[in-house]
Scaffold this motif. Structure first.
Motif, mmCIF file in Angstrom:
data_model
loop_
_atom_site.group_PDB
_atom_site.id
_atom_site.type_symbol
_atom_site.label_atom_id
_atom_site.label_comp_id
_atom_site.label_asym_id
_atom_site.label_seq_id
_atom_site.Cartn_x
_atom_site.Cartn_y
_atom_site.Cartn_z
ATOM 1 N N ASP A 536 2.407 -0.087 3.686
ATOM 2 C CA ASP A 536 2.314 0.993 2.704
ATOM 3 C C ASP A 536 2.417 2.379 3.358
ATOM 4 N N LYS A 544 -1.615 3.025 -5.012
ATOM 5 C CA LYS A 544 -2.303 1.754 -4.767
ATOM 6 C C LYS A 544 -1.359 0.608 -5.104
ATOM 7 N N ASN A 545 -1.696 -0.570 -4.588
ATOM 8 C CA ASN A 545 -0.819 -1.701 -4.888
ATOM 9 C C ASN A 545 -1.526 -2.764 -5.716
ATOM 10 N N TYR A 617 3.451 -0.849 -7.171
ATOM 11 C CA TYR A 617 2.703 0.297 -6.677
ATOM 12 C C TYR A 617 2.451 1.209 -7.870
#
Length: 622
Positions: A536, A544-545, A617
């Motif tokens: 990332d 954020k994922n 994401y």
């Protein structure tokens, strides 16, 4: 004398329970005439998981499989297991599709239809039962047996009476989890004989070791038919061995009169198949014996082990077996039989692997809680219902779940178009769209490669291909002398398709190598590592994922042709569905854990993903 009749499960339930439904037509062909000569009441050959497994893993047409068996077993009635409104799938189908499927099954060779509903909800049996009676088939109504605070002898007798009112010719006690005990069996059979009055057929799995004793008490109490399998695929999660039961009943009032020498000859054939394909033998372990605690059927146990191994979480099996009774109690004690065994089992697996109970809920579990699968046997936990349904309302109790499915045959036929060449092809697509489309596309004329015509070209198969050329020659003869259109055989890492040529051309052989190994035959590719690796570092720190909580196949839309759940730039709310992750034959909705904006969709539609793969994401709002 009141001889007991035997149904043989070797060609369906037995290998489904022990060999993950991987038996091929080529395994069956040489021995079918002898099995036909035994004098069985019926051969169970179709239904259950054999339909979709043939498409998913074996590259076989399930309809062709049925026709082949009928061709070589003309004397013995053929039987199938039908899941009521679910047919051979894992969800309800429209009344028209149900009726057409039953008629097509009868037309292609099925004589006896064992119909069950996972919830013993008679509404889910009505349409298929009526179709069986319409087409002249034998309707065997099955009681899904389980043990819980809400399942009583009176409830089973009441359900059997409802099956009789629908026109059942026989009543089956379907002990899929091996939960019956000898004296329960005796009590239940006597009650069915006294109060319902139809012939009783008892089906037990050996998983806890009680089945042979159950059968003895059953026939003493008046049961006319019991289920067994050839010894190579007996015991463990399967049924008791026919050789043992036949020998045990000799010189008794219930003597089957079956020829033990012939049965042993057939057993030797199947033992050779088992050894050649390196398939396991049925055994009863402590884990199997604990069925009286966890109540997990043998087939479900095998699937759970496979699922957990696929997720690289084989060491979590004990945790899952402890979780299953909790989930089952929270959703009203459904019997653990398909599709409810998959739904409850998968929910338990997800609860354990994510560490967050009920955080991810498959669509099928949501539909069950809503009442779309039928009426739950007992009350559900209100907190779980509220968590699963959110703002949705459960189905009104006076609405038959199957009536909500309105898909017509013509709509399905239009979708599949020219790929379908028969009603059977269309029905195959109606039940399993993705698998059927793949199969029909691969088997279009001209889609095959490396065709070897009968004659000298057969010798071009190399020794290192590990294919028994003499066996292939025999298969070609079978194809040419029969109505069989295609036979597939896997041997030593190679797959060979023997199929009838177009027009008056002789049989052809299509060599396709290498064949998938049994360990690789799964709904999704096994992960190379325990958790997918992702970087990332090149993305903004505010992103954020959302990762895949299991191995599966990623779908952006709820169904083919539908709009995607989300696109890049969309704002989403907590709990909003983002995608479908198909895993363990169920459609699992992945939802947003908080409000945010989708910034990237990290995988492609229909991509296979590993546990831990980044799917999206997003940037949180606020």
């Amino acid at each position: 004398m009141r001889p007991v009749h035997i149904m043989d499960t070797t060609l369906r339930d037995a290998h489904q329970s022990l060999w993950a439904t991987r038996m091929q037509v080529a395994d069956m062909l040489p021995i079918l005439p002898k099995m036909d000569s035994v004098g069985y009441w019926s051969l169970e050959v179709w239904g259950g998981a054999t339909f979709d497994a043939a498409l998913r893993f074996l590259d076989e047409n399930p309809w062709e499989r049925l026709r082949v068996i009928k061709k070589y077993c003309p004397r013995t009635p053929l039987q199938m297991l039908l899941r009521g409104q679910n047919l051979v799938g894992y969800r309800h189908y429209s009344d028209e599709i149900v009726t057409r499927f039953v008629h097509a099954s009868k037309r292609n060779g099925i004589d006896i239809f064992r119909i069950f509903d996972a919830l013993n909800d008679i509404r889910n049996v009505e349409v298929s039962a009526a179709a069986v009676k319409e087409c002249g088939g034998h309707f065997e109504g099955a009681i899904s047996y389980t043990v819980s605070p809400v399942h009583t002898l009176d409830s089973y007798i009441e359900y059997a009476m409802q099956l009789k009112e629908l026109g059942a010719d026989t009543i089956a006690i379907k002990d899929m989890a091996g939960m019956l005990t000898p004296y329960r069996t005796e009590k239940m059979v006597r009650a069915l004989k006294d109060e319902v009055g139809l012939p009783v057929h008892v089906h037990c799995h050996y998983i806890g070791g009680m089945a042979p004793m159950n059968y003895l008490k059953a026939v003493e109490a008046g049961a006319e038919i019991i289920d067994t399998a050839v010894v190579a695929v007996a015991f463990g999660s399967s049924q008791p061995a026919v050789e043992m039961i036949v020998a045990a009943l000799k010189e008794s009032p219930y003597d089957t009169s079956l020829d033990l020498d012939l049965l042993f000859e057939i057993a030797e054939y199947w033992e050779d198949v088992r050894k050649r394909k390196k398939l396991k033998r049925g055994v009863t372990s402590l884990m199997h014996m604990e069925v009286f605690s966890h109540q997990v059927p043998g087939g479900m146990l095998s699937n759970l082990i496979s699922q957990l191994e696929l997720q690289k979480a084989g060491d979590r099996l004990d945790d899952v077996l402890k979780e299953i009774p909790k989930v089952r109690a929270e959703v009203g004690f459904p019997p653990l039989v398909t599709p409810l065994s998959q739904i409850v089992g998968t929910q338990a697996v997800i609860n354990v692997l994510t560490g967050k109970r009920w955080a991810v809920v498959p669509q099928e579990m949501k539909d069950y809680v809503r009442g779309y699968y039928g009426k739950a046997p007992g009350p559900m936990d209100p907190e779980i219902v509220a968590k699963v349904l959110g703002k949705d309302k459960p189905l009104a109790p006076d609405v038959r779940p199957g009536s909500l499915v309105t898909t017509t045959y013509d709509e399905v036929a239009a979708e599949i178009g020219d790929l379908a060449h028969s009603e059977e092809d269309v029905l195959m697509y109606a039940l399993f769209p993705n698998e059927a489309r793949t199969y029909l596309t691969m088997h279009q004329e001209g889609a095959e490669k490396a065709v070897f015509m009968m004659g000298e070209e057969i010798n071009t198969l190399r020794e290192e291909d590990s294919v028994d050329v003499n066996q292939i020659r025999e298969l070609i003869k079978i194809v040419e002398m029969s109505d069989v259109n295609e036979v597939v055989v896997e041997e030593g890492g190679a797959k060979v398709v023997v199929r009838r040529g177009a027009g008056v051309a002789p049989a052809e052989m299509t060599a396709v190598t290498p064949a998938p190994t049994p360990s690789a035959a799964s709904d999704a590719a096994a992960p190379a590592t325990d958790v997918a690796v992702h970087d990332d570092s090149e993305r903004p720190a505010t992103w954020k994922n959302i990762i895949a909580p299991m191995v599966g196949t990623f779908y952006r839309a709820p169904s083919p042709g539908a709009d995607a759940f989300v696109n890049v730039g969309d704002s989403v709310e907590e709990g909003q569905p983002l995608c479908i992750l198909e895993a363990m034959k169920l459609m699992n909705e992945i939802t947003a854990e908080e409000s945010g904006v989708i910034r990237e969709i990290a995988v492609g539609n229909a991509d296979a993903v590993e546990y831990g793969t980044v799917l999206f994401y997003y940037e949180p709002l606020g």
